[in-house]
Design an enzyme around this catalytic site. Structure first.
Site, mmCIF file in Angstrom:
data_model
loop_
_atom_site.group_PDB
_atom_site.id
_atom_site.type_symbol
_atom_site.label_atom_id
_atom_site.label_comp_id
_atom_site.label_asym_id
_atom_site.label_seq_id
_atom_site.Cartn_x
_atom_site.Cartn_y
_atom_site.Cartn_z
ATOM 1 N N ASP A 9 0.858 -1.201 0.000
ATOM 2 C CA ASP A 9 0.000 0.000 0.000
ATOM 3 C C ASP A 9 0.889 1.245 0.000
ATOM 4 O O ASP A 9 0.862 2.059 0.937
ATOM 5 C CB ASP A 9 -0.947 0.000 1.202
ATOM 6 N N ASP A 14 6.755 1.169 1.855
ATOM 7 C CA ASP A 14 6.457 0.188 0.804
ATOM 8 C C ASP A 14 7.283 0.499 -0.443
ATOM 9 O O ASP A 14 7.840 -0.393 -1.088
ATOM 10 C CB ASP A 14 4.984 0.245 0.398
ATOM 11 N N ASN A 38 -2.567 2.638 3.469
ATOM 12 C CA ASN A 38 -2.027 3.984 3.735
ATOM 13 C C ASN A 38 -2.847 5.068 3.044
ATOM 14 O O ASN A 38 -2.868 6.217 3.461
ATOM 15 C CB ASN A 38 -0.581 4.080 3.236
ATOM 16 N N THR A 125 2.910 -6.006 2.719
ATOM 17 C CA THR A 125 3.398 -4.926 3.593
ATOM 18 C C THR A 125 2.308 -3.888 3.847
ATOM 19 O O THR A 125 2.592 -2.736 4.185
ATOM 20 C CB THR A 125 4.632 -4.227 2.972
ATOM 21 N N PHE A 167 -0.863 -0.547 12.526
ATOM 22 C CA PHE A 167 -1.765 -0.084 11.470
ATOM 23 C C PHE A 167 -2.225 -1.183 10.521
ATOM 24 O O PHE A 167 -3.429 -1.347 10.289
ATOM 25 C CB PHE A 167 -1.059 1.035 10.675
ATOM 26 N N ASN A 168 -1.341 -1.950 9.928
ATOM 27 C CA ASN A 168 -1.730 -2.934 8.902
ATOM 28 C C ASN A 168 -2.732 -3.941 9.443
ATOM 29 O O ASN A 168 -3.698 -4.298 8.778
ATOM 30 C CB ASN A 168 -0.500 -3.687 8.375
ATOM 31 N N HIS A 241 9.642 0.338 7.906
ATOM 32 C CA HIS A 241 9.049 -0.932 8.338
ATOM 33 C C HIS A 241 9.097 -1.993 7.230
ATOM 34 O O HIS A 241 9.599 -3.097 7.401
ATOM 35 C CB HIS A 241 7.585 -0.733 8.734
ATOM 36 N N ASP A 242 8.490 -1.654 6.083
ATOM 37 C CA ASP A 242 8.237 -2.655 5.040
ATOM 38 C C ASP A 242 9.516 -3.192 4.422
ATOM 39 O O ASP A 242 9.572 -4.355 4.007
ATOM 40 C CB ASP A 242 7.346 -2.058 3.948
HETATM 41 O O1 RIB Z 1 2.547 0.231 10.783
HETATM 42 C C1 RIB Z 1 3.421 0.350 9.697
HETATM 43 C C2 RIB Z 1 2.791 -0.162 8.453
HETATM 44 O O2 RIB Z 1 1.626 0.593 8.155
HETATM 45 C C3 RIB Z 1 3.692 -0.027 7.222
HETATM 46 O O3 RIB Z 1 3.420 -1.067 6.321
HETATM 47 C C4 RIB Z 1 3.271 1.280 6.629
HETATM 48 O O4 RIB Z 1 3.494 1.346 5.212
HETATM 49 C C5 RIB Z 1 1.800 1.261 6.916
HETATM 50 O O5 RIB Z 1 1.181 0.507 5.894
HETATM 51 CA CA CA Z 2 2.795 -0.546 4.051
#
Ligand code: RIB
Ligand code: CA
Length: 316
Positions: A9, A14, A38, A125, A167-168, A241-242
């Site tokens: 996303d 990403d 996102n 991701t 979040f994801n 993160h990703d």
């Molecule tokens: O919490 C971080 C995640 O949420 C990452 O994948 C970022 O791109 C968002 O999607």
């Molecule tokens: Ca992401």
């Protein structure tokens, strides 16, 4: 050669994960599927093509996946305040020339796995909507999945969307519950660990100083990302993160994992999306995934810097 499907996303991290995978001589991206997370699906699908085109990656197809979570409306708040209104705030990238594929992302995942002669690695991701939908529509694909390397969850440390949830997972907790109950070989890169592999100002300047166009755009994306993290989390550093999900495919020593039983809270508003891991094995439940426990930050920074300045060499 590791064959992957990246489900994402974009999103700043990403985008950098896509660039890292494209520059690795160990990874072949069979296709990119996009998901709402996102930002809305239209934005994440455009952003994926923008970053691929910008980085001269014209032989990796992009397929739009699900536009909403399985059972909920898309959570439209945090993505925008962290990633910008269109999901890829900061530097202006040219509109993509690569068209979006007509096939639905979920169908691409199913078709590609069914046709594969060798097992494929899925790298989601963003919210797990597309992965869950593919597993529901075609359970037979499990036999063709080598592993699923996920970015998501917060196990010991607090979440980033609520105190309990990352979040994801929060955006589509039912999809996550389905994926973690699937029996697939799952590696989860959690927020606990991605927040220990952040890029500081000096790391961003190191990448910028490399001078090539990909390093430059990565630095400018991280400038924006750092600004939003200062504004909303109070620290100026970039958790990419990703990209850790790709990093562990390039060098498995980057992250140490522990096998645990993990499940997702879906019924309680207070803990919605929480990834609850049985770290001490006290439930007696069969472990169903590997979760990240430790990361080598310096090795990660070096990996990103080294790969960003490499030209794209097609593996297709
Ligand atoms: O919490 C971080 C995640 O949420 C990452 O994948 C970022 O791109 C968002 O999607
Ligand atoms: Ca992401």
């Amino acid at each position: 050669m590791k064959q992957i499907i990246m489900d994402c996303d974009p999103g700043h991290d990403d985008a950098i994960a896509l660039l890292l995978a494209s520059r690795s001589d160990q990874i072949k991206i069979l296709g990119v599927t996009t998901v709402a997370g996102n930002s809305e699906l239209e934005n994440t699908s455009r952003n994926a093509r923008k970053i691929l085109d910008y980085a001269d990656i014209f032989d990796v197809p992009v397929y739009a996946g699900c536009s909403t979570p399985m059972m909920r409306d898309l959570y439209r708040l945090t993505g925008a305040i962290i990633h910008g209104e269109d999901g890829l705030g900061g530097p202006t990238l040219p509109d993509p020339v690569t068209p979006i594929e007509q096939e639905h992302g979920v169908d691409f995942i199913i078709r590609t796995l069914r046709q594969a002669e060798e097992k494929i690695i899925l790298v989601p991701t963003g919210p797990l909507t597309n992965i869950a939908m593919a597993l529901i529509k075609a359970p037979d694909i499990k036999d063709k999945i080598e592993k699923i390397v996920i970015m998501g969850g917060a196990v010991v440390d607090p979440g980033n969307i609520t105190s309990a949830a990352e979040f994801n997972i929060y955006v589509d907790p039912e999809a996550a519950k389905i994926v973690f109950a699937s029996g697939c070989n799952i590696y989860l890169n959690t927020l606990d660990i991605s927040m220990k592999a952040v890029f500081y100002e000096e790391d961003i300047e190191r990448v910028r100083a490399q001078g090539d166009k990909v390093s430059d755009i990565v630095a400018r994306l991280l400038d924006f990302f750092a600004d939003t993290h200062v504004k909303h989390f109070g620290f100026r550093a970039c958790p990419i993160h990703d990209a850790l999900c790709i990093g562990v495919l390039i060098d498995e020593s980057l992250v140490e994992f522990q096998k645990v039983f993990l499940d997702i809270s879906v019924n309680d508003p207070l803990t919605l999306g929480e990834t609850v891991a049985d770290l001490w094995g006290i439930t007696g439940n069969e472990p169903n995934c590997y979760i990240s426990m430790k990361v080598d930050r310096e090795k990660f920074v070096d990996m990103i810097a080294e790969h960003m300045k490499k030209p794209y060499i097609s593996k297709n």
